[in-house]
Scaffold this active site. Structure first.
Site, mmCIF file in Angstrom:
data_model
loop_
_atom_site.group_PDB
_atom_site.id
_atom_site.type_symbol
_atom_site.label_atom_id
_atom_site.label_comp_id
_atom_site.label_asym_id
_atom_site.label_seq_id
_atom_site.Cartn_x
_atom_site.Cartn_y
_atom_site.Cartn_z
ATOM 1 N NE ARG A 11 -28.598 99.925 58.695
ATOM 2 C CZ ARG A 11 -29.050 99.690 57.461
ATOM 3 N NH1 ARG A 11 -28.426 100.187 56.406
ATOM 4 N NH2 ARG A 11 -30.130 98.978 57.262
ATOM 5 C CB CYS A 150 -35.257 100.664 68.393
ATOM 6 S SG CYS A 150 -33.741 99.824 68.943
ATOM 7 C CB THR A 151 -35.186 98.310 73.170
ATOM 8 O OG1 THR A 151 -34.273 97.685 72.265
ATOM 9 C CG2 THR A 151 -35.702 97.276 74.154
ATOM 10 C CB THR A 180 -26.344 98.141 66.500
ATOM 11 O OG1 THR A 180 -25.507 97.885 67.636
ATOM 12 C CG2 THR A 180 -27.794 97.835 66.854
ATOM 13 C CG ASN A 318 -33.378 96.562 65.418
ATOM 14 O OD1 ASN A 318 -33.782 95.408 65.222
ATOM 15 N ND2 ASN A 318 -32.221 97.005 64.961
#
Length: 337
Positions: A11, A150-151, A180, A318
């Site tokens: 991804r 990402c967080t 995810t 994200n």
């Protein structure tokens, strides 16, 4: 232009490539993934269930991935040391497998001719930099760095603004996080965390996250002041941070909103325009698919209990937004070198 290689075409790897093509500052010259042949790479890049079909031309020829006429070498090596980055001029490597997360493992890329490696995950024993928070402290002598998660990219920016303006005594973070690839579509064994083995399609799943503690790598002043957890939910993309904080200074929620508007306008020291966004509209998660921002402050969703205790809400894509920050970090590192 900066020549980039991508290790791991999942991804994040694929969206780093899409972002690089859009930004036209980075040139991706090679992609490595031992589980994909070049035809499958082309298919996965062209069709995306979240971000839509790539609008340009995607083809393959002579073992290379060709996008809008740009040729990209395709490798299928399992070990970073065996990837011949030098053969195609790749100097800066985006390590997006989720496997080679230590300095020792990531440094193996140098054996193939790479110069620098940016890990797209929290690294173990690796310098961590978050765009808009502490990237200005990057030391060009460092060969392997982490772009955090990402967080963490969302939370660190939010925490920086609040801590700089009002001071954070302590805080608890919850991220309501989209699905995810590591999660299960139906109930299946997961030895380390039994709950993570439950079906993602019809459950809200409590999970651990190191995102809050990782913020302290970017903002040392918050050491011991933040922790948090995650809830994994059955959505494909876009997550949201819920941060409950106790503040040092008495303030109003309106003052917090003003601080966030200023950050969105590029008026907060160290945070360039394009990192933070601000909204007072009646938004939901899908409204942020494809957002470039690290953090979108949702002014309507937050609330204050009193002048020192508040709940703050911020959205982030994200996938896409994080991939954009990876590209930004590579550009910055290249300029410094």
């Amino acid at each position: 232009m900066v020549n980039v290689g991508i290790n791991g075409f999942g991804r994040i790897g694929r969206l780093v490539l899409r972002n690089a093509l859009q930004m036209q500052i980075l040139t991706v010259v090679a992609v490595n993934d031992p589980f994909l042949d070049v035809e499958y790479m082309a298919y996965l890049f062209k069709y995306d269930s979240v971000h839509g079909r790539y609008q340009g031309k995607v083809e393959t020829k002579d073992g290379k991935l060709i996008i809008d006429g740009h040729k990209i070498a395709a490798f299928a090596e399992r070990e970073p040391a065996n990837i011949k980055w030098a053969d195609c001029g790749a100097e800066y490597i985006v390590e997006s497998t989720g496997v080679f997360k230590t300095e020792e493992l990531a440094k193996e890329h140098l054996k193939g001719g790479a110069k620098k490696v940016v890990i797209t995950a929290p690294g173990s024993g690796v310098p961590t930099y978050v765009v808009g928070v502490n990237l200005d402290k990057y030391d060009p002598k460092e060969v392997v760095i982490s772009n955090a998660s990402c967080t963490t990219n969302c939370l660190a920016v939010l925490a920086k603004v609040i801590n700089d303006k009002f001071g954070i005594v302590e805080g608890l973070m919850t991220t309501v996080h989209a699905t995810t690839a590591t999660q299960k579509t139906v109930d299946a064994p997961a030895k380390k965390d039994w709950r993570s083995g439950r079906s993602v399609t019809n459950n809200i799943i409590p999970a651990s996250t190191g995102a809050a503690k990782a913020v302290t790598k970017a903002i040392p002043d918050l050491e011991g002041k933040l922790t948090g957890l995650a809830f994994r939910v059955p959505t494909l993309d876009v997550s949201v941070v819920d941060l409950v904080v106790r503040l040092e200074k008495e303030t109003s929620y309106d003052d917090v909103k003003k601080a966030m508007r200023d950050a969105a306008d590029g008026k907060h020291p160290g945070i360039e325009k394009g990192i933070v966004d601000y909204t007072e509209e009646d938004v939901v998660s899908t409204d942020f698919v494809g957002s470039n921002y690290s953090m979108i402050f949702d002014a309507k969703a937050g609330i204050a209990l009193n002048s020192r205790f508040m709940k703050l809400v911020a959205w982030y894509d994200n996938e896409w937004g994080y991939a954009r920050r990876v590209c930004d970090e590579v550009v910055y590192v290249a300029k410094k070198n």
